[in-house]
Scaffold this active site. Sequence first.
Site, short mmCIF file in Angstrom:
data_model
loop_
_atom_site.label_atom_id
_atom_site.label_comp_id
_atom_site.label_asym_id
_atom_site.label_seq_id
_atom_site.Cartn_x
_atom_site.Cartn_y
_atom_site.Cartn_z
N HIS A 199 31.35 31.39 49.77
CA HIS A 199 32.58 32.15 49.57
C HIS A 199 32.27 33.48 48.88
O HIS A 199 32.67 34.55 49.36
CB HIS A 199 33.54 31.32 48.72
CG HIS A 199 34.83 32.02 48.38
ND1 HIS A 199 36.01 31.75 49.02
CD2 HIS A 199 35.12 33.00 47.47
CE1 HIS A 199 36.97 32.52 48.53
NE2 HIS A 199 36.46 33.29 47.58
N GLU A 200 31.58 33.42 47.76
CA GLU A 200 31.29 34.65 47.01
C GLU A 200 30.38 35.59 47.78
O GLU A 200 30.49 36.81 47.69
CB GLU A 200 30.69 34.31 45.64
CG GLU A 200 31.62 33.51 44.73
CD GLU A 200 32.94 34.21 44.44
OE1 GLU A 200 33.01 35.45 44.52
OE2 GLU A 200 33.93 33.50 44.16
N HIS A 234 32.35 37.92 49.93
CA HIS A 234 32.78 39.13 49.22
C HIS A 234 31.66 40.16 49.18
O HIS A 234 31.87 41.35 49.42
CB HIS A 234 33.19 38.78 47.79
CG HIS A 234 34.53 38.13 47.67
ND1 HIS A 234 35.69 38.69 48.16
CD2 HIS A 234 34.90 36.96 47.07
CE1 HIS A 234 36.71 37.90 47.88
NE2 HIS A 234 36.27 36.84 47.23
N HIS A 280 31.09 41.89 52.46
CA HIS A 280 32.17 42.85 52.71
C HIS A 280 31.84 44.18 52.03
O HIS A 280 32.03 45.26 52.61
CB HIS A 280 33.48 42.28 52.19
CG HIS A 280 34.70 42.99 52.69
ND1 HIS A 280 35.95 42.77 52.17
CD2 HIS A 280 34.87 43.94 53.65
CE1 HIS A 280 36.84 43.53 52.79
NE2 HIS A 280 36.20 44.26 53.69
#
Length: 699
Positions: free
Chosen positions: A478-479, A482, A485
């Site tokens: 998940h992290e 980020h 991105h």
Amino acid sequence: MLRRIRFDRPLKSSQILFNRVTTWSPVGAAFNAPQHRRPERLQKNVGLFGVPELSSPAGFQVARREALWEMEFLVKRVCTEPPGVGTVEAFDQLSDSLCKVADLADFIKIAHPDAAFRKSAERTCVDVGTVVEKLNTNVELYQSLKNLLDNKDVLATLDPDTRRVAELFVFDFEISGIHLDEAKRRKAVSLNVKLLDLSHEFLHGSYLPSTVEKRSLPEHIRHCFSLDGNRIQISGLHADSPDELVREAAYRIFLYPNTDLLLCLDELLACRHELAKLVGYESFAHRALKGTMAKTPETVMMFLELLTEKLSNRTAKDFSMMRSWKKKTRSLNADLMPWDHPYLSGVIRAEKCSIEPIQYSPYFSLGACMEGLDMLFSQLLGVSFQAEEPQTGEVWSDEVRKLAVVHETEGLLGYIYCDFFRRPNKPQQDCHFTICGGWLKGGGRYQLPVVVLMLSLPPPTSRTPSLLTPCMMENLFHEMGHAMHSMLGQTHYQHVSAEPCGRVSTGTRCATDFAEVPSVLMEFFASDYRVVSQFARHYETGEPLPESMVTRLCQSKRICGAADTQLQVFYAALDQVYHGEPQNRTTTDILKEMQGKFYGLPYVHNTAWQLRFSHLVGYGAKYYSYLMSRAVASMVWRQCFLKDPFNRAMGEHYRREMLAHGGGKEPMLMVTEMLQKTPTIEDLVEALVLDPEDFTSSV
């Protein structure tokens, strides 16, 4: 042709790991093998993140002064040059000069183990924040942008990106009230200052433990809490405790109403509403949602109400199953209570699917998981990790690893600093920090993005590498979503680079309800056996993780999933009502009503859960973003990656349509171009209520 990388390919290096011979790629070895850094006394201190001034705490003041000198020059340039592209570029440089200092200090003030660094960084945050408030009330600065946007001839010469950035800057100014007359502007400034104080007070209070006299609790459960003389401290809900009495005591005491904090929350909500009305909005929620995918609070409530309707039958079944399970425990309280939900759902998952985290952890060594991410990004996006040894003084802890992110044809994209392990006084949270946004500077030079990923993983021991539970592995993916991105959101302007952070004005780089899409999408990859099978292997034997174990893990997510989602719907609805039109009743009365309408488990007398809802500060009127982002991510997964999670063409399409723009494009427009359709509220709800089996595929 898609190049598939498997574990039977030639590997690049061997490391002696904890007295066993285990072969890892360089990336895997960087996270699984013991670190041997050169003695620092032999090396020059390059400063935190390679910033020379930050070789000592005093350097923050130097960095602040330099940023303020640059700011003064740029303010003068913006206010004196004729309107044009240069106006927007100078404004963006102004934003960047302060963001680079503020964002770095914002991270260091909570993460650095040295109190002197933390104190200096916190002082810098306050100083820069004061400067930002002054800039946000600089009428001449605002007018320079208005003149540009009001001049049709000049506006016609701007490309879409430049025009959007100019409009975003004006929007950021106006939500602070700069377009008002002088008296109202002073009032807006006063309200903003008051909001900062109230937000800090509420956030601080929401984390404080509750204390009671030791004699208030039965003797046989006192050892479950922190003892402080004759008082007991309770700093959480103890939701995982198998002892029902411990869970109930923690719930009732930790959530006991604090009169001062209730007044603080009332003031905070009233102040937000007053400011929103002053600058021209119906409510704070209307102000907060402008520029998001949802756009209006009416849309958000429609989304939450329809989701509740569609989940109702499954939620009822989940609660019925929990009640039946509770009866087996011979509980004295037959009713299903809020403190039962998290515990019972976890127990039922483990029992029904034979899920024990300790069985999975040997297959999820941190090095293996990082190899998996490296291989996935390589196949999907042509991006790989290269482990680099930090220079002396570059990192705040010897446990931090540094990764260069490199594209196969474009070269270096940026840097990720991985602060993954628990240590004393380190915040126990999983999060992504932007240290420096990526954007195209003058002269064609590109400023590389720099980010930090902070996790709370168990540190390696002398015998084992860091071993992750399935939940930890999913959080890592998940992290990293980020982080990627940030790496791939290559924009012309800093103001719209990918991930949110502090800035000159009050906006964010990327709409909150879109910002979680790339990270949630990575959770789908983390649950797919075709992906997991490429990296999950036993750290001692090299044995691959059996497919049946991944299947059971995916099946476990179906169990009580509707009830878990409904709990998030309740939180989101409560947040919306708090930030809507003021109501002549207490925040606790509102909570009671929302809990009955959107959750179903009974309100517990003399509790005030809202006082622990810390997201009300940073996510005011935007808590729904987690659900809406998950809906979009699930649609992207099903349409683009479910058939083949390594599809390079889809990976490039995803980068081009969703990652590359940062906040430089309307969020729903990016979603529309990715999916080749504009999703309706019904589409978003359907994506969340689909059976989780529809999202997985096995080889």
